[in-house]
Design an enzyme around this catalytic site. Structure first.
Site, PDB file in Angstrom:
ATOM      1  N   GLY A  82      22.812  31.591  27.662  1.00 17.33           N
ATOM      2  CA  GLY A  82      22.363  30.331  27.083  1.00 17.33           C
ATOM      3  C   GLY A  82      22.295  30.396  25.570  1.00 17.33           C
ATOM      4  N   SER A  83      21.961  31.564  25.032  1.00 20.08           N
ATOM      5  CA  SER A  83      21.946  31.731  23.578  1.00 20.08           C
ATOM      6  C   SER A  83      23.341  31.537  22.997  1.00 20.08           C
ATOM      7  CB  SER A  83      21.412  33.120  23.212  1.00 20.08           C
ATOM      8  OG  SER A  83      20.114  33.312  23.724  1.00 20.08           O
ATOM      9  N   ASP A 190      15.852  24.832  30.076  1.00 20.11           N
ATOM     10  CA  ASP A 190      14.682  24.864  30.951  1.00 20.11           C
ATOM     11  C   ASP A 190      14.599  23.670  31.887  1.00 20.11           C
ATOM     12  OD1 ASP A 190      13.932  27.126  29.629  1.00 20.11           O
ATOM     13  OD2 ASP A 190      12.246  26.245  28.551  1.00 20.11           O
ATOM     14  N   SER A 211      21.108  27.607  30.325  1.00 21.37           N
ATOM     15  CA  SER A 211      21.036  29.049  30.537  1.00 21.37           C
ATOM     16  C   SER A 211      21.019  29.344  32.032  1.00 21.37           C
ATOM     17  CB  SER A 211      19.772  29.638  29.904  1.00 21.37           C
ATOM     18  OG  SER A 211      19.613  31.001  30.267  1.00 21.37           O
ATOM     19  N   HIS A 216      15.831  31.037  35.022  1.00 21.34           N
ATOM     20  CA  HIS A 216      16.108  29.601  34.956  1.00 21.34           C
ATOM     21  C   HIS A 216      16.418  28.994  36.324  1.00 21.34           C
ATOM     22  CE1 HIS A 216      15.752  29.199  30.607  1.00 21.34           C
ATOM     23  NE2 HIS A 216      16.229  30.430  30.556  1.00 21.34           N
ATOM     24  N   ASN A 284      34.223  36.375  21.607  1.00 19.20           N
ATOM     25  CA  ASN A 284      34.495  36.460  23.038  1.00 19.20           C
ATOM     26  C   ASN A 284      33.162  36.299  23.740  1.00 19.20           C
ATOM     27  OD1 ASN A 284      35.205  36.908  25.663  1.00 19.20           O
ATOM     28  ND2 ASN A 284      35.802  39.044  25.391  1.00 19.20           N
TER      29      ASN A 284
END
Length: 447
Positions: A82-83, A190, A211, A216, A284
């Site tokens: 998710g980041s 979330d 995420s 999650h 990547n």
């Protein structure tokens, strides 16, 4: 010869042989979050492993298509976290393909001071300047009024998360963005399954992110996703995720367009292999078919997962309603959240602080978490970053000092909820203020 289907059946049987450990109050940890995995998930992973699906391929593409359709967006791009999804979403808005609308270094992006760092980090990583706003003390989200007041001459975008699954007023904030010519990025990590005014969160912004970390709503182990209805942005995100390549072939494909050696781009000679021409400074950040196989299995259970989260949150809210010294959360008006956690804020006049109640619960094996960073600007990493604050951050500071949350994920049972409620009530009952004795009437001679 070993039969593949027999092996899969054996793996399913193996899953069923795992011991079902009973809940023991005070011994069994009640986690704040976690993956909820069943035999279908184990066999999906095993089948992909048996097929040696070790890189991104057909299953990743199938998951992207299925997830985009489930959320209600045209395109989804699966990522390794998710980041990374947040990094790709913000970076895509700096692409030359957007022309004069693109974000440039020094442009401002409005966001919350109270939240998770990776909503904010891509703003800084792209040379943009965050504008921090406060949150509403009941919903833990920014409001349209706070966003409107933060808009300045250099403000070009808004990037906000739906806190703990509770939607921010996204329709109204999307309208503000449209009126001011700003981009909107929804961090939906979330809140998968949440709805605002009858519409799924993650479908209001120019881009949204998800995420698939085990905490999650769905998990692929590690993983994330960027979603958009904008085909230009979808292609930019794909290029940035796939090393910055100009080519749109999937890994392992060689000449889908039929013109692999017919391009002349940049300063390269005519006919240079299109698979190795780069139009963006990329990374990547792909996920694998192993992760996608688990994601497809999990996606089939999303409605059940969301129902369990709503059930657990609703029980906590109903059974702690009216409790002394703790302020309980409220869903944003017009929303139907698929909750990530249940937040509680210790009142300023309480005879205890967050440290006291959190340690009491942790000793009882009830996991707690702070509301992510609390106030990012109070952390060492952000003490000297370029930024602007709109208004004050009173509630963000209060959250940093007084707010915590407990879990509602599908692995939590009614028996566990009963224990959490009983523990919170026991703690508060043991910390009630002693009543102030009534003053004695003055003696006759002192009247």
């Amino acid at each position: 010869m070993i039969d593949r289907e027999d092996l899969i059946r054996t793996i399913r049987e193996f899953h069923g042989q795992q011991p079902d450990r009973p809940f023991v109050p005070g011994v069994t940890e009640i986690q704040s979050s976690g993956a909820h995995l069943d035999p279908d998930d184990r066999t999906a992973l095993a089948a992909a492993a048996l097929d040696m699906r070790i890189a991104a391929g057909a299953l990743a593409h199938r998951f992207e298509t299925s997830f985009a359709r489930r959320i209600g967006m045209r395109k989804a791009r699966l990522t390794n976290s998710g980041s990374s999804a947040n990094l790709l979403a913000i970076t895509a808005l700096t692409a030359p393909e957007l022309g004069e609308a693109r974000l440039r270094p020094g442009d401002e992006v409005i966001t919350c001071a109270a939240g998770f760092p990776t909503t904010v980090n891509p703003i800084l990583q792209n040379g943009l300047e965050p504008v921090f706003v406060d949150i509403d003390e009941r919903t833990y989200n920014a409001t349209p009024e706070l966003i409107e007041a933060a808009v300045g001459p250099r403000t070009r975008a808004v990037a906000l998360a739906h806190t703990l699954g509770n939607p921010f007023p996204v329709a109204e904030i999307a309208e503000i963005c449209s009126r001011h010519g700003m981009f909107l990025i929804e961090d939906n990590c979330d809140a998968v399954g949440s709805r605002y005014r009858g519409r799924a969160t993650g479908t209001f912004g120019d881009l949204s992110t998800v995420s698939f970390y085990p905490a999650h709503h769905l998990t692929t182990g590690e993983g994330g996703c960027v979603l958009t209805d904008n085909l230009v942005l979808a292609r930019v995100v794909k290029s940035l995720r796939d090393w910055g390549r100009d080519c749109w072939c999937e890994p392992g494909e060689s000449n889908r367009c039929g013109g692999r050696f017919g391009f002349e781009l940049g300063g390269l000679p005519y006919g240079y292999d299109h698979k190795y021409i780069y139009s963006h400074i990329g990374y990547n950040l792909k996920a694998t078919d192993l992760q996608a196989a688990l994601g497809l299995s999990q996606l089939a259970k999303l409605d059940d997962f969301c129902a369990a989260r709503r059930h657990n949150w609703g029980r906590l809210r109903a059974e702690l309603d009216g409790i002394d010294h703790l302020r309980l959360p409220e869903p944003t008006p017009g929303s139907d959240p698929s909750w990530f956690g249940f937040a509680m804020t210790v009142a300023p006049d309480a005879p205890f602080d967050r440290f006291d109640i959190v340690n009491f619960l942790e000793r009882r094996r009830i996991a707690t978490r702070g509301l992510f960073a609390g106030n990012l600007l109070r952390h060492p990493a952000y003490s000297a970053v370029p930024h602007r604050v709109s208004g004050d951050l009173t509630v963000s500071d209060r959250v940093a000092d007084r707010t915590f949350w407990v879990g509602v994920y599908p692995g939590i049972t009614d028996e566990m909820i009963d224990y959490v409620v009983a523990s919170v009530r026991e703690f508060v009952a043991g910390h009630r203020r002693a009543p102030v004795p009534a003053a004695e009437p003055p003696a006759e001679g002192n009247r």
